[in-house]
Design an enzyme around this catalytic site. Structure first.
Site, PDB file in Angstrom:
ATOM      1  N   CYS A  33       0.819  -1.218   0.000  1.00 44.24           N
ATOM      2  CA  CYS A  33       0.000   0.000   0.000  1.00 44.24           C
ATOM      3  C   CYS A  33       0.851   1.266   0.000  1.00 44.24           C
ATOM      4  O   CYS A  33       1.993   1.268   0.445  1.00 44.24           O
ATOM      5  CB  CYS A  33      -0.880   0.017   1.238  1.00 44.24           C
ATOM      6  SG  CYS A  33      -1.882  -1.450   1.390  1.00 44.24           S
TER       7      CYS A  33
ATOM      8  N   ARG B 176       5.465  -0.431  -5.940  1.00 47.75           N
ATOM      9  CA  ARG B 176       5.306  -1.296  -4.764  1.00 47.75           C
ATOM     10  C   ARG B 176       4.219  -2.345  -4.973  1.00 47.75           C
ATOM     11  O   ARG B 176       4.087  -3.272  -4.187  1.00 47.75           O
ATOM     12  CB  ARG B 176       4.908  -0.446  -3.551  1.00 47.75           C
ATOM     13  CG  ARG B 176       6.051   0.378  -3.094  1.00 47.75           C
ATOM     14  CD  ARG B 176       5.617   1.399  -2.083  1.00 47.75           C
ATOM     15  NE  ARG B 176       6.795   2.091  -1.640  1.00 47.75           N
ATOM     16  CZ  ARG B 176       7.415   1.863  -0.498  1.00 47.75           C
ATOM     17  NH1 ARG B 176       6.939   1.000   0.353  1.00 47.75           N
ATOM     18  NH2 ARG B 176       8.504   2.512  -0.193  1.00 47.75           N
TER      19      ARG B 176
ATOM     20  N   TRP C 262      -3.110  -2.637  -1.523  1.00 51.13           N
ATOM     21  CA  TRP C 262      -2.719  -3.974  -1.886  1.00 51.13           C
ATOM     22  C   TRP C 262      -3.433  -4.884  -0.908  1.00 51.13           C
ATOM     23  O   TRP C 262      -3.161  -4.869   0.287  1.00 51.13           O
ATOM     24  CB  TRP C 262      -1.195  -4.071  -1.778  1.00 51.13           C
ATOM     25  CG  TRP C 262      -0.670  -5.330  -2.308  1.00 51.13           C
ATOM     26  CD1 TRP C 262      -0.480  -5.649  -3.612  1.00 51.13           C
ATOM     27  CD2 TRP C 262      -0.279  -6.445  -1.534  1.00 51.13           C
ATOM     28  NE1 TRP C 262       0.005  -6.914  -3.697  1.00 51.13           N
ATOM     29  CE2 TRP C 262       0.142  -7.427  -2.443  1.00 51.13           C
ATOM     30  CE3 TRP C 262      -0.239  -6.717  -0.188  1.00 51.13           C
ATOM     31  CZ2 TRP C 262       0.584  -8.655  -2.034  1.00 51.13           C
ATOM     32  CZ3 TRP C 262       0.202  -7.941   0.228  1.00 51.13           C
ATOM     33  CH2 TRP C 262       0.612  -8.903  -0.697  1.00 51.13           C
TER      34      TRP C 262
ATOM     35  N   ASN D 219      -2.008   2.452   6.050  1.00 47.36           N
ATOM     36  CA  ASN D 219      -1.113   1.340   5.697  1.00 47.36           C
ATOM     37  C   ASN D 219      -0.833   0.568   6.964  1.00 47.36           C
ATOM     38  O   ASN D 219      -0.706   1.167   8.037  1.00 47.36           O
ATOM     39  CB  ASN D 219       0.237   1.864   5.185  1.00 47.36           C
ATOM     40  CG  ASN D 219       0.143   2.385   3.778  1.00 47.36           C
ATOM     41  OD1 ASN D 219      -0.902   2.290   3.141  1.00 47.36           O
ATOM     42  ND2 ASN D 219       1.240   2.957   3.304  1.00 47.36           N
ATOM     43  N   GLY D 220      -0.679  -0.731   6.855  1.00 47.93           N
ATOM     44  CA  GLY D 220      -0.353  -1.543   8.033  1.00 47.93           C
ATOM     45  C   GLY D 220      -1.505  -2.451   8.386  1.00 47.93           C
ATOM     46  O   GLY D 220      -2.392  -2.712   7.567  1.00 47.93           O
TER      47      GLY D 220
ATOM     48  N   GLU E 112      20.252 -22.533  -2.816  1.00 44.72           N
ATOM     49  CA  GLU E 112      19.826 -21.156  -3.026  1.00 44.72           C
ATOM     50  C   GLU E 112      20.959 -20.181  -2.679  1.00 44.72           C
ATOM     51  O   GLU E 112      21.189 -19.199  -3.391  1.00 44.72           O
ATOM     52  CB  GLU E 112      18.559 -20.876  -2.183  1.00 44.72           C
ATOM     53  CG  GLU E 112      18.041 -19.464  -2.207  1.00 44.72           C
ATOM     54  CD  GLU E 112      17.704 -18.943  -3.603  1.00 44.72           C
ATOM     55  OE1 GLU E 112      17.663 -19.720  -4.559  1.00 44.72           O
ATOM     56  OE2 GLU E 112      17.512 -17.715  -3.718  1.00 44.72           O
TER      57      GLU E 112
ATOM     58  N   LYS F  60      22.583 -17.543  -5.351  1.00 47.29           N
ATOM     59  CA  LYS F  60      22.676 -16.090  -5.120  1.00 47.29           C
ATOM     60  C   LYS F  60      24.098 -15.612  -5.369  1.00 47.29           C
ATOM     61  O   LYS F  60      24.313 -14.601  -6.036  1.00 47.29           O
ATOM     62  CB  LYS F  60      22.298 -15.723  -3.676  1.00 47.29           C
ATOM     63  CG  LYS F  60      20.848 -15.709  -3.282  1.00 47.29           C
ATOM     64  CD  LYS F  60      19.973 -14.715  -3.984  1.00 47.29           C
ATOM     65  CE  LYS F  60      19.494 -15.225  -5.307  1.00 47.29           C
ATOM     66  NZ  LYS F  60      18.288 -15.970  -5.401  1.00 47.29           N
TER      67      LYS F  60
ATOM     68  N   GLU G 118      25.032 -15.651  -9.062  1.00 45.07           N
ATOM     69  CA  GLU G 118      24.323 -14.668  -9.880  1.00 45.07           C
ATOM     70  C   GLU G 118      24.934 -13.283  -9.793  1.00 45.07           C
ATOM     71  O   GLU G 118      25.029 -12.577 -10.784  1.00 45.07           O
ATOM     72  CB  GLU G 118      22.856 -14.574  -9.420  1.00 45.07           C
ATOM     73  CG  GLU G 118      22.007 -15.722  -9.858  1.00 45.07           C
ATOM     74  CD  GLU G 118      20.562 -15.556  -9.408  1.00 45.07           C
ATOM     75  OE1 GLU G 118      20.328 -15.387  -8.196  1.00 45.07           O
ATOM     76  OE2 GLU G 118      19.680 -15.576 -10.265  1.00 45.07           O
TER      77      GLU G 118
ATOM     78  N   HIS H  18      31.394 -38.318  -1.387  1.00 44.22           N
ATOM     79  CA  HIS H  18      31.212 -39.179  -2.567  1.00 44.22           C
ATOM     80  C   HIS H  18      31.779 -38.540  -3.831  1.00 44.22           C
ATOM     81  O   HIS H  18      31.390 -38.885  -4.934  1.00 44.22           O
ATOM     82  CB  HIS H  18      29.729 -39.506  -2.747  1.00 44.22           C
ATOM     83  CG  HIS H  18      29.177 -40.295  -1.596  1.00 44.22           C
ATOM     84  ND1 HIS H  18      29.511 -41.599  -1.358  1.00 44.22           N
ATOM     85  CD2 HIS H  18      28.366 -39.926  -0.583  1.00 44.22           C
ATOM     86  CE1 HIS H  18      28.912 -42.035  -0.262  1.00 44.22           C
ATOM     87  NE2 HIS H  18      28.197 -41.019   0.235  1.00 44.22           N
TER      88      HIS H  18
ATOM     89  N   LYS I 103      14.954 -10.618 -15.236  1.00 44.14           N
ATOM     90  CA  LYS I 103      14.077 -10.866 -14.094  1.00 44.14           C
ATOM     91  C   LYS I 103      13.001 -11.885 -14.430  1.00 44.14           C
ATOM     92  O   LYS I 103      12.573 -12.653 -13.586  1.00 44.14           O
ATOM     93  CB  LYS I 103      13.466  -9.532 -13.637  1.00 44.14           C
ATOM     94  CG  LYS I 103      12.642  -9.618 -12.377  1.00 44.14           C
ATOM     95  CD  LYS I 103      13.511  -9.861 -11.152  1.00 44.14           C
ATOM     96  CE  LYS I 103      12.712 -10.218  -9.924  1.00 44.14           C
ATOM     97  NZ  LYS I 103      13.486 -10.964  -8.933  1.00 44.14           N
TER      98      LYS I 103
HETATM   99  C1  F6R Z   1      17.258 -16.333  -9.046  1.00 40.30           C
HETATM  100  C2  F6R Z   1      16.191 -16.037  -9.959  1.00 40.30           C
HETATM  101  C3  F6R Z   1      15.818 -17.064 -10.974  1.00 40.30           C
HETATM  102  C4  F6R Z   1      14.314 -17.273 -10.950  1.00 40.30           C
HETATM  103  C5  F6R Z   1      13.859 -18.215 -12.078  1.00 40.30           C
HETATM  104  C6  F6R Z   1      12.378 -18.495 -11.989  1.00 40.30           C
HETATM  105  O1  F6R Z   1      17.555 -15.282  -8.217  1.00 40.30           O
HETATM  106  O2  F6R Z   1      15.602 -15.000  -9.870  1.00 40.30           O
HETATM  107  O3  F6R Z   1      16.490 -18.268 -10.767  1.00 40.30           O
HETATM  108  O4  F6R Z   1      13.979 -17.812  -9.703  1.00 40.30           O
HETATM  109  O5  F6R Z   1      14.163 -17.632 -13.298  1.00 40.30           O
HETATM  110  O6  F6R Z   1      11.637 -17.327 -12.056  1.00 40.30           O
HETATM  111  P1  F6R Z   1      10.151 -17.253 -11.569  1.00 40.30           P
HETATM  112  O7  F6R Z   1      10.149 -17.503 -10.097  1.00 40.30           O
HETATM  113  O8  F6R Z   1       9.690 -15.862 -11.911  1.00 40.30           O
HETATM  114  O9  F6R Z   1       9.391 -18.314 -12.293  1.00 40.30           O
END
Ligand code: F6R
Length: 602
Positions: free
Chosen positions: A2, A27, A75, A99-100, A478, A482, A485, A501, A597
């Site tokens: 929001c 947002r 939202w 908001n909140g 994960e 990170k 990437e 192994h 993204k």
């Molecule tokens: C890692 C990352 C990617 C996404 C992947 C799937 O930081 O952002 O590995 O997780 O491309 O994307 P979504 O979740 O949008 O299907």
């Protein structure tokens, strides 16, 4: 999430509000509204969907004289995204935006309803405006009524209220949700972050929790529990891009920090006193389901792997996880007693979407866990649970992963309740742990400073191994993803018991091992795996509540009775480590090379 904008002065108010709300669009929101009092008359407009819908509705309206005005992008948390639930909320002669979350809203609502007050929305916010008018009916004093109203509220709020009872005044209060006041001569602005008022106000005051007051005649009167207080403004930033990051250096950093509050949004209305509820699901949806298959890519695949441990262990339902791009061409055997779950931040990932279509063609029921409403994956699925993480801008996913994992944990309990595969006592313990998650996700200055210092030792070497067992194995995957990437350093996630192994052959002092060593799950087992690596001279960064003498570097986390709390705390540590390594290497944290993204191609 929001957003709030407010303005008091003689300029065209509609434009100030709409432009301000536009700045908060990033947002995420699903409805918007504005309310204006000019010449003692209240006028309001609301619209579901994009701000353009509100612009269309207000195109014949202008407000040219002196007046007060408030606006909001909502939202949805309590109640669906409808016009009735959109802010500003109306009493008989007043409007409020908020908001909140007002935690005790139901009690207040019950009391007011007993007195005959009629509520028209499903929101917690509407209680504020009725409470105000309830007190005003007794005292005829607007400020006194506002003060009494906010003293009744428990929870987090940033709120603005205008009323025909005081048509030249905006009342404000802040506790837990951000709010600031901007000044330019006699013009006074309010907003939930800097961006809407940059270029308009020259000076700013950032309200502290517990502060409230009113703006009138070009002046702001500020109060807290000790009475009226003075305050000092400071010059307002002029860089909008910087302001969108709320003062953080990168969107990723901001998103790491906001995980704690975002997690509360994910849980609100779902984690109840004695059970988990999803308004998106009905019990019959699971009729005939004996198996779950989860399909996803990248980070979302890692949350799926975590969820599979929980679903099998706690909900006692068989669960397999597949990488979507592999699933598509493996000619999988799909049986109609299988629920097909897809997980996606964007809801547009081509591989995941195609896997979902395949499952549907095979006649499977489908459920998506997604951050973007109305995305292709959400539209294609029979049901969808939104993760409510808000827009994620950093290409490296952080809060999306945290909230996906939380939804899977909640779903586990939901299924366990339905199947009676969990005792009341265990369910109560799980719910209690869930409620502690926002705390486990809080980033302290001490922790961040420590990781900034440590990061300088991890800029070279011939590779990183993130290792863990059980749910800490997907977390290791994960953590490694990170780091890869955004640092462009080679990193792998591995089950710690599997190192012997093969990969242990790589061990030497230039092999960096990030060991996830929770105390609440298989501590002794992972400890001996890490000892094996240490004996071969690998450099060990241990993350654990328990001091570990063979560690070259050590990040201490909290002792906790529930592994998921350790999971979320360690997740933050790995995210911050990657961030700081990337910063030291001079990389583009928010837009790493070669990555997008949303991956809408195969
Ligand atoms: C890692 C990352 C990617 C996404 C992947 C799937 O930081 O952002 O590995 O997780 O491309 O994307 P979504 O979740 O949008 O299907």
């Amino acid at each position: 999430m929001c957003g709030i904008v407010g303005y008091i002065g003689a300029k065209e108010k509609k434009e100030i509000l709409l432009d301000g709300l536009q700045e908060l669009e990033y947002r995420g929101y699903d409805s918007a509204g504005i309310a204006i009092i000019e010449n003692n008359k209240l006028k309001y407009f609301k619209a579901v969907g994009k701000l353009q819908n509100l612009r269309d509705k207000t195109k014949d309206y202008t407000s040219s004289g002196f007046g007060v005005s408030i606006g909001h992008t909502r939202w949805a948390t309590h109640g669906k995204p409808t016009e009735l639930n959109a802010h500003p909320h109306l009493g008989k002669f007043s409007f409020v935006v908020h908001n909140g979350i007002i935690e005790n809203y139901q009690n207040i609502k019950d009391e007011l309803q007993k007195e005959g007050v009629r509520f028209i929305s499903q929101t917690d916010t509407e209680t504020i405006v009725h409470l105000f008018e309830h007190y005003y009916a007794k005292s005829n004093d607007s400020f006194d009524s506002f003060e009494k109203s906010i003293s009744k509220l428990d929870g987090a709020y940033a709120t603005l209220l205008i009323s025909e009872a005081s048509p030249d005044t905006i009342f404000f209060a802040k506790n837990g949700s951000p709010m600031l006041i901007g000044f330019d001569g006699d013009d006074i602005y309010f907003a939930s972050s800097d961006t809407p008022i940059i270029g308009k106000a020259k000076e700013v005051y950032y309200l502290e929790d517990g502060e409230y007051g009113y703006a009138k005649d070009g002046e702001v009167k500020l109060f807290d529990k000790d009475g009226e207080k003075s305050f000092t403004t400071k010059p307002l930033a002029t860089d909008k891009a910087m302001a969108q990051k709320d003062g953080y250096r990168f969107f990723m950093e901001k998103e790491i920090y906001e995980q704690s509050s975002v997690m509360s949004d994910t849980m609100i209305g779902r984690v109840l006193d004695d059970r988990v509820e999803f308004e998106e699901l009905d019990e019959s949806f699971f009729d005939g389901i004996e198996n779950i298959k989860i399909c996803a890519c990248g980070t979302s695949y890692h949350s799926a792997l975590t969820g599979a441990y929980l679903l099998e262990r706690v909900a006692k339902i068989p669960c397999q996880v597949e990488i979507a791009s592999e699933f598509r061409y493996k000619e999988p055997l799909l049986r109609d007693n299988t629920l097909f779950i897809t997980i996606s931040q964007s809801g547009e990932t081509a591989d995941t979407l195609e896997a979902l279509k395949m499952a549907k063609r095979a006649g499977l029921k489908s459920l998506s866990i997604c951050n973007v409403d109305n995305s292709s994956i959400v539209r294609e699925s029979d049901r969808a649970i939104l993760t409510r993480a808000g827009i994620e801008k950093g290409v490296a996913s952080t809060k999306a992963f945290a909230t996906q994992t939380m939804v899977l944990w909640m779903l586990t309990l939901y299924i366990a309740q339905r199947e009676n595969s969990i005792t009341k006592e265990i369910l109560a313990q799980e719910l209690d742990a869930m409620r502690h998650t926002p705390k486990a996700l809080k980033v302290t200055e001490k922790l961040h400073n420590k990781l900034t210092r440590l990061s300088k030792r991890y800029l070279h070497g011939h590779g990183f191994f993130f290792i863990g067992r059980d749910i800490f194995f997907p977390l290791a995957l994960e953590g490694a993803l990170k780091l890869k990437e955004i640092s462009y350093l080679h990193a792998e996630g591995y089950p710690s018991g599997e190192m012997k192994h093969g990969p242990i052959a790589l061990a030497d002092s230039e092999l960096f091992t990030i060991a996830l060593m929770p105390k609440s799950l298989h501590y002794e087992k992972i400890k001996s795996n890490v000892e094996e690596l240490s004996a071969r001279d690998a450099t060990i960064l241990a993350i654990s509540p328990e001091p570990f003498e063979l560690a070259d570097d050590f990040v201490q986390t909290q002792y906790s009775s529930h592994p998921m709390l350790e999971f979320f705390e360690m997740m933050v540590v790995t995210q911050l480590l990657s961030l700081e390594v990337s910063v030291r290497l001079g990389n583009d944290v928010d837009m790493p090379r070669n990555l997008a993204k949303s991956v809408t191609v195969e």
